[in-house]
Write an enzyme that holds these catalytic residues in place. Structure first.
Site, PDB file in Angstrom:
ATOM      1  N   LYS A  96      67.961  65.592 -24.995  1.00  0.00           N
ATOM      2  CA  LYS A  96      68.163  65.878 -26.244  1.00  0.00           C
ATOM      3  C   LYS A  96      69.178  66.809 -25.855  1.00  0.00           C
ATOM      4  O   LYS A  96      69.297  67.485 -24.899  1.00  0.00           O
ATOM      5  CB  LYS A  96      66.889  66.616 -26.701  1.00  0.00           C
ATOM      6  CG  LYS A  96      66.625  67.845 -26.382  1.00  0.00           C
ATOM      7  CD  LYS A  96      65.294  68.534 -27.152  1.00  0.00           C
ATOM      8  CE  LYS A  96      65.647  69.894 -27.657  1.00  0.00           C
ATOM      9  NZ  LYS A  96      66.485  70.851 -26.927  1.00  0.00           N
ATOM     10  N   LYS A 104      54.015  67.492 -22.421  1.00  0.00           N
ATOM     11  CA  LYS A 104      52.944  68.539 -22.213  1.00  0.00           C
ATOM     12  C   LYS A 104      51.609  67.877 -22.351  1.00  0.00           C
ATOM     13  O   LYS A 104      51.288  67.328 -23.499  1.00  0.00           O
ATOM     14  CB  LYS A 104      53.071  69.684 -23.218  1.00  0.00           C
ATOM     15  CG  LYS A 104      54.560  70.430 -22.978  1.00  0.00           C
ATOM     16  CD  LYS A 104      54.609  71.462 -24.041  1.00  0.00           C
ATOM     17  CE  LYS A 104      56.163  72.192 -23.696  1.00  0.00           C
ATOM     18  NZ  LYS A 104      56.106  73.376 -23.067  1.00  0.00           N
ATOM     19  N   GLU A 146      59.236  82.491 -29.551  1.00  0.00           N
ATOM     20  CA  GLU A 146      59.602  83.032 -28.152  1.00  0.00           C
ATOM     21  C   GLU A 146      60.007  84.258 -28.122  1.00  0.00           C
ATOM     22  O   GLU A 146      60.748  84.548 -29.145  1.00  0.00           O
ATOM     23  CB  GLU A 146      60.815  82.002 -27.584  1.00  0.00           C
ATOM     24  CG  GLU A 146      60.471  80.456 -27.646  1.00  0.00           C
ATOM     25  CD  GLU A 146      61.600  79.659 -27.095  1.00  0.00           C
ATOM     26  OE1 GLU A 146      61.322  78.757 -26.156  1.00  0.00           O
ATOM     27  OE2 GLU A 146      62.500  79.457 -27.793  1.00  0.00           O
ATOM     28  N   ASP A 149      67.817  72.708 -32.221  1.00  0.00           N
ATOM     29  CA  ASP A 149      67.230  72.825 -30.793  1.00  0.00           C
ATOM     30  C   ASP A 149      65.893  72.565 -30.600  1.00  0.00           C
ATOM     31  O   ASP A 149      65.519  71.809 -29.671  1.00  0.00           O
ATOM     32  CB  ASP A 149      67.474  74.182 -30.416  1.00  0.00           C
ATOM     33  CG  ASP A 149      67.042  74.563 -28.932  1.00  0.00           C
ATOM     34  OD1 ASP A 149      67.403  73.931 -28.179  1.00  0.00           O
ATOM     35  OD2 ASP A 149      66.715  75.926 -28.646  1.00  0.00           O
ATOM     36  N   HIS A 184      61.014  69.113 -30.939  1.00  0.00           N
ATOM     37  CA  HIS A 184      59.837  69.208 -30.507  1.00  0.00           C
ATOM     38  C   HIS A 184      58.629  69.504 -31.611  1.00  0.00           C
ATOM     39  O   HIS A 184      57.354  69.079 -31.709  1.00  0.00           O
ATOM     40  CB  HIS A 184      59.758  70.467 -29.749  1.00  0.00           C
ATOM     41  CG  HIS A 184      60.835  70.574 -28.592  1.00  0.00           C
ATOM     42  ND1 HIS A 184      61.308  69.367 -27.919  1.00  0.00           N
ATOM     43  CD2 HIS A 184      61.636  71.790 -28.087  1.00  0.00           C
ATOM     44  CE1 HIS A 184      61.958  69.823 -27.101  1.00  0.00           C
ATOM     45  NE2 HIS A 184      62.143  71.182 -27.107  1.00  0.00           N
ATOM     46  N   LYS A 239      63.699  82.792 -31.849  1.00  0.00           N
ATOM     47  CA  LYS A 239      63.896  83.418 -30.644  1.00  0.00           C
ATOM     48  C   LYS A 239      63.676  84.830 -30.882  1.00  0.00           C
ATOM     49  O   LYS A 239      64.040  85.376 -31.930  1.00  0.00           O
ATOM     50  CB  LYS A 239      65.320  83.028 -29.975  1.00  0.00           C
ATOM     51  CG  LYS A 239      65.588  81.716 -29.847  1.00  0.00           C
ATOM     52  CD  LYS A 239      65.283  81.571 -28.576  1.00  0.00           C
ATOM     53  CE  LYS A 239      65.965  80.049 -28.295  1.00  0.00           C
ATOM     54  NZ  LYS A 239      65.267  79.179 -27.026  1.00  0.00           N
TER      55      LYS A 239
HETATM   56  C1  BG6 Z   1      64.334  73.500 -25.201  1.00  0.00           C
HETATM   57  C2  BG6 Z   1      64.999  74.369 -25.984  1.00  0.00           C
HETATM   58  O1  BG6 Z   1      64.151  72.384 -25.474  1.00  0.00           O
HETATM   59  O2  BG6 Z   1      62.795  73.985 -25.237  1.00  0.00           O
HETATM   60  C3  BG6 Z   1      64.860  75.768 -25.639  1.00  0.00           C
HETATM   61  O3  BG6 Z   1      66.372  74.038 -25.771  1.00  0.00           O
HETATM   62  C4  BG6 Z   1      63.346  76.322 -25.497  1.00  0.00           C
HETATM   63  O4  BG6 Z   1      65.739  76.791 -26.467  1.00  0.00           O
HETATM   64  C5  BG6 Z   1      62.525  75.275 -24.909  1.00  0.00           C
HETATM   65  O5  BG6 Z   1      63.260  77.428 -25.063  1.00  0.00           O
HETATM   66  C6  BG6 Z   1      61.020  75.618 -24.912  1.00  0.00           C
HETATM   67  O6  BG6 Z   1      60.235  74.734 -23.939  1.00  0.00           O
HETATM   68  P1  BG6 Z   1      58.934  75.223 -23.515  1.00  0.00           P
HETATM   69  O7  BG6 Z   1      58.375  73.907 -22.751  1.00  0.00           O
HETATM   70  O8  BG6 Z   1      59.232  76.311 -22.553  1.00  0.00           O
HETATM   71  O9  BG6 Z   1      58.138  75.422 -24.401  1.00  0.00           O
END
Ligand code: BG6
Length: 456
Positions: free
Chosen positions: A139, A173, A207, A226, A231, A317
Site C-alpha cells: 500500500k 496480524k 498511536e 494512510d 487497515h 498520531k
Molecule cells: C502503516 C502506516 O501502514 O501502519 C503507519 O503507514 C502506521 O503510519 C502503521 O504507523 C501501523 O502499523 P502497526 O502494525 O505498527 O500497527
C-alpha cells in the site's frame, strides 16, 4: 485448488527502509520455520555488491529482533543481489541470470508507488510476468479512486488478478485473522451480531508517536489514506461480513466486498479532521500543510442486519496511547433492577499492543451489595516469539499463492469509492495538543451518543 509454490523471491527496493525494518527479519523467521528454501534476489540501485547487501541484511537482523546464527547462515546462502536502475534493461538481464530456471517467481515491489508502472512493464517485457509468476505490492494502492483504477489496470495488463497480491499488513496480524474465527466458531457473537443487540461500533487506532521522520510521505497522504481506508476498513469488514459459503479466499473476499458496497459514499459531514500542534515543524512537511494527522469518520452499512447501527472510526498520531481496539456497546436491557446503576454490556476486541477479546457484564459488587460492579470476561492472548509477525505471514502466504489475506481489485476500488468525495471536499482542520484524543470538536460532531470510549 492448491497453488504452485514460488521457486524464487525477487524483491525490488532491497536496500530500502521496508526491507531493513520488516523484510529481512521476516525472511529469517521464515527460514527458522522451514518456510523458505528458495533463492531470494534483492534488486536496488545503490552501487553495492552481494557482500555489502548481505552486510545490510545482517545489520537489519541485529537491529530488528536479533540475528539467529543458524538461520542467518542459511538465509545468507539464499541471498542474491542485482544492482541497477529500474529503468535500465541491463538490470533485468542481470536479474534473468540470477533467476536461472525459476518457473514461478514472486516479484515483490517494496518501492515507491510511482515506480510500480515502470517495473511492472519491464517485468512484462522481459517475460517475467507470465504463467505462474506473482506480483506483490505494498500500500498505498493509489491515492484516490481514479489512481487506484489506473494502478489496477497497469497490474492487470501484465498479471491476472489471481497472481496479484496487495499487502495490507493488518490482515497478517494474528488477532485480525482471529476475528473471523471468533465470530464464526462461537455461538455468543453469532447470537448478538446485529442491530437487535448492537448499539454502535467504535474502532480506534491510536498511536502515541508522530510521523517519525516520514514527514514528506505523510504530508502527501494523511490519516484517511494512510490507515483508515485500508487497515481500519479491513477490521470493519472482518467485523461485519456475513458468514462465507466456505472459508476459501474468494468466498471470504466476496463477503468483505459486499460490506463495502453497502456503505454509502461519504461526504464532508462524515469526517472531522485534526492536526497535532507542531506538525508543521516536522521535516518534510509543507509550512502551510492542511494534511490531517487525526480523523474521525461516521458511516453506516445499509444492510438489514446493520440498519441503524452508527459506526465510528478514528485514527491519529500523537494520541495519548498506542492501541488499536474495537469497542462495541450493546443495547440496554429493558429490565431495571431496583436502585442499581446498570451499565450497557459491551464487546471489546483489542488488536494491539495486547491481544484481547472481552465482554463487559454487570455483577453485584461483593464489597457493597447495593452496587453494580461492571466486570469484563476476558480472553487474553499474549503473542510470543513463536507467533508469526504480520509481514512473515503475508510473505509466506504470497509465496504459497494463497490470496486470502490480500486486498482484491474490487475491494480496493470500493474502499476508494467510499472516501474519495469526502477527501476531495474542503473540510475544516482543527489543531490538537499532542497526547490528547484529537481536537475537542470531535466530541460534538463525530461521536457516539454517550461519547467515545477511549481505550485504556
Ligand atoms: C502503516 C502506516 O501502514 O501502519 C503507519 O503507514 C502506521 O503510519 C502503521 O504507523 C501501523 O502499523 P502497526 O502494525 O505498527 O500497527
Amino acid at each position: 485448488m492448491k497453488k504452485q509454490p514460488s521457486d524464487a523471491l525477487v524483491f525490488f527496493g532491497a536496500t530500502g527502509d521496508l526491507a531493513y525494518k520488516k523484510i529481512f527479519p521476516s525472511l529469517q523467521a521464515m527460514v527458522k520455520r522451514g518456510h523458505l528454501n528458495i533463492p531470494v534476489i534483492g534488486v536496488a540501485k545503490s552501487g553495492w555488491n552481494l557482500d555489502q547487501f548481505k552486510a545490510r541484511a545482517q545489520d537489519s537482523l541485529q537491529k530488528h529482533g536479533g540475528l539467529d546464527p543458524e538461520a542467518w547462515e542459511k538465509l545468507s546462502s539464499l541471498l542474491h543481489y542485482v544492482d541497477g536502475d529500474y529503468n535500465d534493461s541491463q538490470t533485468y538481464e542481470h536479474l534473468s541470470r540470477e533467476l536461472d530456471q525459476a518457473a514461478c517467481p514472486t516479484h515483490y515491489l517494496a518501492i515507491p508507488p510511482l515506480l510500480f508502472g515502470l517495473v511492472v512493464e519491464k517485468l512484462s517485457s522481459f517475460g517475467y510476468a507470465k504463467e505462474n509468476s506473482r506480483i506483490v505490492i505494498e500500500k498505498p494502492f493509489g491515492t484516490d479512486l481514479q489512481s487506484a483504477k489506473n494502478l489496477n489496470s497497469i497490474l492487470l495488463r501484465a498479471f491476472n488478478e489471481s497472481r496479484i497480491f496487495r499487502i495490507d499488513h493488518y490482515l497478517g496480524k494474528p488477532p485480525v485473522h482471529n476475528m473471523l474465527f471468533f465470530r464464526f466458531t462461537n455461538i455468543i457473537p453469532e447470537a448478538l451480531w446485529s442491530n437487535q443487540y448492537i448499539d454502535n461500533i467504535q474502532i480506534t487506532m491510536a498511536e502515541d508517536f508522530g510521523v517519525q521522520g516520514r514527514g514528506s510521505f505523510y504530508d502527501k497522504t494523511g490519516t484517511v489514506r494512510d490507515v483508515i481506508e485500508n487497515h481500519l476498513f479491513q477490521l470493519l469488514t472482518n467485523l461485519l461480513m456475513e458468514k462465507p459459503q466456505s472459508f476459501d479466499s474468494e468466498s471470504i473476499r466476496d463477503e468483505k466486498v459486499k460490506i463495502l458496497k453497502a456503505i454509502p459514499t461519504l461526504s464532508a459531514k462524515n469526517i472531522l479532521r485534526g492536526q497535532f500542534e507542531g506538525y508543521l515543524q516536522e521535516p518534510g512537511v509543507q509550512a502551510d500543510s492542511k494534511t490531517e494527522t487525526f480523523a474521525a469518520l461516521e458511516l453506516e452499512v445499509q444492510l438489514p442486519r446493520w440498519k441503524g447501527v452508527p459506526i465510528y472510526l478514528r485514527a491519529g498520531k500523537n494520541l495519548p496511547i498506542e492501541c488499536t481496539e474495537i469497542f462495541i456497546p450493546l443495547k440496554s436491557t429493558s429490565t431495571s433492577y431496583t436502585n442499581y446503576q446498570i451499565s450497557k454490556n459491551h464487546i471489546r476486541i483489542r488488536i494491539s499492543p495486547q491481544v484481547t477479546i472481552a465482554m463487559g457484564i454487570n455483577t453485584i459488587n461483593p464489597d457493597c451489595e447495593s452496587e453494580n460492579l461492571p466486570v469484563e470476561l476476558v480472553a487474553n492472548h499474549h503473542p510470543d516469539s513463536l507467533e508469526m509477525t504480520a509481514y512473515e505471514r503475508v510473505l509466506t502466504d504470497a509465496l504459497a499463492g494463497d490470496p486470502t489475506l490480500f486486498a482484491r481489485e474490487d475491494y480496493v476500488e470500493e474502499a476508494w469509492r467510499i472516501v474519495d468525495p469526502m477527501l476531495k471536499a474542503d473540510t475544516p482542520l482543527y489543531q490538537y495538543p499532542i497526547h490528547t484524543w484529537g481536537p475537542q470538536e470531535v466530541n460534538t460532531t463525530i461521536a457516539p451518543k454517550g461519547g467515545w470510549h477511549h481505550p485504556e
